[in-house]
Design a protein around this motif. Sequence first.
Motif, PDB file in Angstrom:
ATOM      1  N   ALA A 183       0.690  -1.214  -0.164  1.00 43.38           N
ATOM      2  CA  ALA A 183       0.100  -0.020  -0.014  1.00 43.38           C
ATOM      3  C   ALA A 183       0.898   1.277   0.028  1.00 43.38           C
ATOM      4  CB  ALA A 183      -0.894   0.113   1.041  1.00 43.38           C
ATOM      5  N   ASP A 184       0.475   2.181  -0.697  1.00 45.67           N
ATOM      6  CA  ASP A 184       1.305   3.698  -0.691  1.00 45.67           C
ATOM      7  C   ASP A 184       0.514   4.864   0.195  1.00 45.67           C
ATOM      8  OD1 ASP A 184       3.388   3.195  -2.966  1.00 45.67           O
ATOM      9  OD2 ASP A 184       1.756   2.730  -3.957  1.00 45.67           O
ATOM     10  N   ASN A 185       1.291   5.392   0.505  1.00 45.30           N
ATOM     11  CA  ASN A 185       0.479   6.606   1.402  1.00 45.30           C
ATOM     12  C   ASN A 185      -0.121   7.796   0.290  1.00 45.30           C
ATOM     13  OD1 ASN A 185      -0.259   8.565   3.276  1.00 45.30           O
ATOM     14  ND2 ASN A 185       1.641   9.243   3.655  1.00 45.30           N
ATOM     15  N   ARG A 186      -1.420   7.403   0.021  1.00 45.27           N
ATOM     16  CA  ARG A 186      -1.953   8.009  -0.887  1.00 45.27           C
ATOM     17  C   ARG A 186      -2.357   9.731  -0.363  1.00 45.27           C
ATOM     18  NH1 ARG A 186      -4.429   4.942  -5.069  1.00 45.27           N
ATOM     19  NH2 ARG A 186      -6.186   6.679  -5.294  1.00 45.27           N
ATOM     20  N   ASP A 187      -2.272   9.747   0.815  1.00 43.25           N
ATOM     21  CA  ASP A 187      -2.457  11.181   1.295  1.00 43.25           C
ATOM     22  C   ASP A 187      -1.197  11.966   1.208  1.00 43.25           C
ATOM     23  OD1 ASP A 187      -4.923  10.375   2.486  1.00 43.25           O
ATOM     24  OD2 ASP A 187      -4.144  10.125   4.310  1.00 43.25           O
ATOM     25  N   LEU A 203      -0.019  12.238  -2.108  1.00 48.11           N
ATOM     26  CA  LEU A 203      -0.027  12.698  -3.363  1.00 48.11           C
ATOM     27  C   LEU A 203      -1.184  13.882  -3.632  1.00 48.11           C
ATOM     28  CD1 LEU A 203      -0.552   9.158  -4.995  1.00 48.11           C
ATOM     29  CD2 LEU A 203       1.652  10.603  -4.636  1.00 48.11           C
ATOM     30  N   ALA A 204      -0.767  14.745  -4.419  1.00 52.20           N
ATOM     31  CA  ALA A 204      -1.613  15.880  -4.834  1.00 52.20           C
ATOM     32  C   ALA A 204      -2.733  15.523  -5.654  1.00 52.20           C
ATOM     33  CB  ALA A 204      -0.889  16.930  -5.552  1.00 52.20           C
ATOM     34  N   ASN A 205      -2.540  14.214  -6.433  1.00 52.35           N
ATOM     35  CA  ASN A 205      -3.430  13.831  -7.485  1.00 52.35           C
ATOM     36  C   ASN A 205      -3.737  12.218  -7.400  1.00 52.35           C
ATOM     37  OD1 ASN A 205      -1.068  13.705  -8.391  1.00 52.35           O
ATOM     38  ND2 ASN A 205      -1.643  13.912 -10.609  1.00 52.35           N
ATOM     39  N   PRO A 206      -3.977  11.472  -6.291  1.00 48.20           N
ATOM     40  CA  PRO A 206      -3.975  10.198  -6.025  1.00 48.20           C
ATOM     41  C   PRO A 206      -4.707   9.395  -6.870  1.00 48.20           C
ATOM     42  CG  PRO A 206      -5.293  11.083  -4.272  1.00 48.20           C
ATOM     43  CD  PRO A 206      -4.678  12.216  -4.788  1.00 48.20           C
ATOM     44  N   GLN A 207      -5.788  10.131  -7.752  1.00 51.04           N
ATOM     45  CA  GLN A 207      -6.419   9.110  -8.827  1.00 51.04           C
ATOM     46  C   GLN A 207      -5.550   8.811  -9.777  1.00 51.04           C
ATOM     47  OE1 GLN A 207      -6.901  12.497  -8.108  1.00 51.04           O
ATOM     48  NE2 GLN A 207      -6.354  13.662  -9.894  1.00 51.04           N
ATOM     49  N   ALA A 208      -4.702   9.686 -10.119  1.00 51.87           N
ATOM     50  CA  ALA A 208      -3.666   9.299 -11.298  1.00 51.87           C
ATOM     51  C   ALA A 208      -3.094   8.049 -11.191  1.00 51.87           C
ATOM     52  CB  ALA A 208      -2.723  10.268 -11.295  1.00 51.87           C
ATOM     53  N   LEU A 209      -2.908   7.390  -9.830  1.00 52.32           N
ATOM     54  CA  LEU A 209      -2.254   6.181  -9.647  1.00 52.32           C
ATOM     55  C   LEU A 209      -3.501   5.173 -10.323  1.00 52.32           C
ATOM     56  CD1 LEU A 209      -0.553   5.662  -6.408  1.00 52.32           C
ATOM     57  CD2 LEU A 209       0.201   5.335  -8.483  1.00 52.32           C
ATOM     58  N   ASP A 210      -4.677   5.281  -9.948  1.00 50.74           N
ATOM     59  CA  ASP A 210      -5.750   4.485 -10.332  1.00 50.74           C
ATOM     60  C   ASP A 210      -5.928   4.418 -11.929  1.00 50.74           C
ATOM     61  OD1 ASP A 210      -6.329   3.890  -7.567  1.00 50.74           O
ATOM     62  OD2 ASP A 210      -7.611   5.740  -7.650  1.00 50.74           O
ATOM     63  N   GLN A 211      -5.968   5.697 -12.467  1.00 44.78           N
ATOM     64  CA  GLN A 211      -5.960   5.794 -13.873  1.00 44.78           C
ATOM     65  C   GLN A 211      -4.816   4.950 -14.689  1.00 44.78           C
ATOM     66  OE1 GLN A 211      -5.986  10.056 -13.991  1.00 44.78           O
ATOM     67  NE2 GLN A 211      -8.018  10.184 -13.842  1.00 44.78           N
ATOM     68  N   ILE A 212      -3.611   5.041 -14.018  1.00 45.55           N
ATOM     69  CA  ILE A 212      -2.518   4.540 -14.536  1.00 45.55           C
ATOM     70  C   ILE A 212      -2.550   3.011 -14.366  1.00 45.55           C
ATOM     71  CG2 ILE A 212       0.112   3.950 -14.178  1.00 45.55           C
ATOM     72  CD1 ILE A 212       0.259   6.808 -13.711  1.00 45.55           C
ATOM     73  N   GLY A 213      -3.214   2.572 -13.236  1.00 48.75           N
ATOM     74  CA  GLY A 213      -3.379   0.927 -13.122  1.00 48.75           C
ATOM     75  C   GLY A 213      -4.277   0.539 -14.043  1.00 48.75           C
ATOM     76  N   GLU A 214      -5.419   1.276 -14.361  1.00 49.52           N
ATOM     77  CA  GLU A 214      -6.348   0.799 -15.531  1.00 49.52           C
ATOM     78  C   GLU A 214      -5.732   0.886 -16.932  1.00 49.52           C
ATOM     79  OE1 GLU A 214      -9.534   3.694 -15.503  1.00 49.52           O
ATOM     80  OE2 GLU A 214     -10.012   2.925 -13.483  1.00 49.52           O
ATOM     81  N   CYS A 215      -4.807   1.766 -17.340  1.00 47.78           N
ATOM     82  CA  CYS A 215      -4.214   1.824 -18.551  1.00 47.78           C
ATOM     83  C   CYS A 215      -3.111   0.412 -18.663  1.00 47.78           C
ATOM     84  CB  CYS A 215      -3.320   2.941 -18.674  1.00 47.78           C
ATOM     85  SG  CYS A 215      -4.165   4.537 -18.979  1.00 47.78           S
ATOM     86  N   LEU A 216      -2.364   0.028 -17.740  1.00 42.05           N
ATOM     87  CA  LEU A 216      -1.520  -0.987 -17.578  1.00 42.05           C
ATOM     88  C   LEU A 216      -2.232  -2.388 -17.763  1.00 42.05           C
ATOM     89  CD1 LEU A 216       0.962   0.198 -14.773  1.00 42.05           C
ATOM     90  CD2 LEU A 216       1.270   0.016 -16.880  1.00 42.05           C
ATOM     91  N   ARG A 217      -3.269  -2.439 -17.094  1.00 46.10           N
ATOM     92  CA  ARG A 217      -4.272  -3.562 -17.400  1.00 46.10           C
ATOM     93  C   ARG A 217      -4.622  -3.496 -18.528  1.00 46.10           C
ATOM     94  NH1 ARG A 217      -6.000  -1.389 -12.435  1.00 46.10           N
ATOM     95  NH2 ARG A 217      -5.394  -2.306 -10.615  1.00 46.10           N
ATOM     96  N   ALA A 218      -5.173  -2.427 -19.250  1.00 38.26           N
ATOM     97  CA  ALA A 218      -5.856  -2.518 -20.732  1.00 38.26           C
ATOM     98  C   ALA A 218      -4.609  -3.107 -21.481  1.00 38.26           C
ATOM     99  CB  ALA A 218      -6.175  -1.091 -20.787  1.00 38.26           C
ATOM    100  N   LYS A 219      -3.535  -2.966 -21.265  1.00 35.02           N
ATOM    101  CA  LYS A 219      -2.334  -3.127 -22.036  1.00 35.02           C
ATOM    102  C   LYS A 219      -1.704  -4.661 -21.714  1.00 35.02           C
ATOM    103  CE  LYS A 219      -2.202   0.302 -24.890  1.00 35.02           C
ATOM    104  NZ  LYS A 219      -2.169   0.121 -26.487  1.00 35.02           N
ATOM    105  N   GLY A 220      -2.299  -5.149 -20.635  1.00 35.39           N
ATOM    106  CA  GLY A 220      -1.869  -6.561 -20.366  1.00 35.39           C
ATOM    107  C   GLY A 220      -0.416  -6.526 -19.630  1.00 35.39           C
ATOM    108  N   LEU A 221      -0.029  -5.337 -19.106  1.00 33.21           N
ATOM    109  CA  LEU A 221       1.108  -5.160 -18.529  1.00 33.21           C
ATOM    110  C   LEU A 221       1.209  -5.593 -16.710  1.00 33.21           C
ATOM    111  CD1 LEU A 221       2.846  -2.196 -19.985  1.00 33.21           C
ATOM    112  CD2 LEU A 221       3.173  -4.508 -20.591  1.00 33.21           C
ATOM    113  N   ILE A 222      -0.123  -5.595 -16.364  1.00 30.22           N
ATOM    114  CA  ILE A 222      -0.308  -6.006 -15.123  1.00 30.22           C
ATOM    115  C   ILE A 222      -1.634  -6.909 -15.028  1.00 30.22           C
ATOM    116  CG2 ILE A 222       0.898  -4.296 -13.882  1.00 30.22           C
ATOM    117  CD1 ILE A 222      -1.836  -2.751 -13.191  1.00 30.22           C
ATOM    118  N   SER A 223      -1.513  -7.939 -13.978  1.00 26.45           N
ATOM    119  CA  SER A 223      -2.854  -8.696 -13.937  1.00 26.45           C
ATOM    120  C   SER A 223      -4.066  -7.744 -13.734  1.00 26.45           C
ATOM    121  CB  SER A 223      -2.726  -9.791 -12.840  1.00 26.45           C
ATOM    122  OG  SER A 223      -1.462 -10.339 -13.132  1.00 26.45           O
ATOM    123  N   PRO A 224      -5.283  -8.519 -14.209  1.00 28.45           N
ATOM    124  CA  PRO A 224      -6.544  -7.892 -13.918  1.00 28.45           C
ATOM    125  C   PRO A 224      -6.704  -7.506 -12.584  1.00 28.45           C
ATOM    126  CG  PRO A 224      -6.675  -9.455 -15.829  1.00 28.45           C
ATOM    127  CD  PRO A 224      -5.152  -9.415 -15.084  1.00 28.45           C
TER     128      PRO A 224
END
Length: 387
Positions: free
Chosen positions: A360-364, A366-387
Motif C-alpha cells: 500500500a502507498d500513502n495516497r494522502d 499525493l496531490a492527485n492520487p486518482q492518477a495512480l488508479d488511472q495508470i493502473g487501468e491503462c496498464l491492465r488494458a495493455k496486459g502489463l499487469i494482472s486484471p
Amino acid sequence: LFSSGTTGKPKCIVHGTGGILLNHAKELMLHGDIGPGDSLMYFTTCGWMMWNWQASGLLTGARLVMVDGSPGYPNLSYLWELAANEGVTHFGTSARFIAGCRKANLTPTQTYHLQKLRVVFSTGSPLLPEDYDWFYADGVPHALLGSIAGGTDICGCFVGCVPTLPVRRGEIQGKMLGADVTAFDDQGHEVQAGRGELVCRQPLPSMPVAFWNDPEGSRYRDAYFDTYPGVWAHGDFIEFTETGGAIIYGRSDATLNPGGVRIGTAEIYRQVETLDAVKDSLVVGRQVDGDVEVVLLIVPAPGHDLNDALIKELRTRIREGASPRHVPRHILAVPDIPYTRSGKKVELAVARLVNGSARADNRDALANPQALDQIGECLRAKGLISP
C-alpha cells in the motif's frame, strides 16, 4: 519535518534548531546572495522543506512575500506578475513550473517589470537543458538561474547556485560550502568521471538529530549509512563535471537497469519533455525474466494523441539523444502523472504498480492520487499487469 511518504510510512525527521539556522544562513546569504533590502518569494506548501528555508530568509534582513494558492491559477503568469508588483529580488519555484512556462511560451521580462529580480531558484527535480535555454532567451535573461538540490533529510542543499560562478547549460553550478559531497560507485570508491551515488563524507550542521520513535537510532542509520558504512548516501544519481558543476539524473532508487546498464530517469525526460506533443511523462522499469523493460507513460499535450507517428518520434529521439538502451519497450498514454504535494513525480509508487506489488502507498501524500488508479487501468488494458 516529514518525508514525502509516497513509498510507505513517512519518516518523521527531528532537526536541531542551531544546525538548521546556521546552514540556512550559509545557503541564503552566501549562495543565494540575499541581504537587507532584498525581497524573497519562494512558492511552496507548508509541508515542503522550502517553506522552512523561506522562513529562514528573515535571518538575512530581507522581506518575505508569501503565496497561498496554486502556481498555475489563474494562469502561469500570476507568480511573475506578483514578483513584479512586489519588487521581488529572489524568486523560488520548481523545475516543473519553469518547464510549464517554457511550454506555454511565456516571456516574463517582456511582459512585466522584473528589473529588480536578480536570482530565480529552482528545485524539486532536475532542470532540463531546454529550460536553461528558455530562461536566458525568453524568461529572465538578466537574472541568475540558481538550480539547487538537497532534501528534507538535511532541510537544505548539497549542491546549488554560486553567484560568483557562470551558469552552464544543464548544470547545477557547484557544491555548497562546507559540504564534502562526491559520487561513489557501487564498491564505495569515488567516481573520477561519470555517474554515481551522491554521498557526503563529513558531517553537516543540519543533518538530522534523530528520527521520531527511533530510540536506538537504527532506522536513522539504515536510512543513510547502510549503503556505505560511515558515509551519508543521499539517494540521488549524480555526475560532477570537469568544471565543478553537477548533473542529477534522478533518484538512485528509481534508476533503470535494462541489460544491466544503469540509467537515470531524467536522461529520458530530457529527450521526451521537450516535444510540443508531450504535456508530461513518467518512466519506470518493469522486471521481466531477470531483466528490466523500460515503460514510458505519456500525457499527450492538448490537441495531440499518442499515435504511431508520435511513438516513432519518441523512440527515435530517445535513441539518438541518449542511447538504444534508453528506448522504452512500452509507451502508453495516460490521463495524468502522480505528483507529491511539493510537485515531485512519484516514480516508485508507479514502479511497484507496474511490477505487481500489493504494497500500500500513502495516497494522502499525493496531490492527485486518482492518477495512480488511472495508470493502473491503462496498464491492465495493455496486459502489463494482472486484471
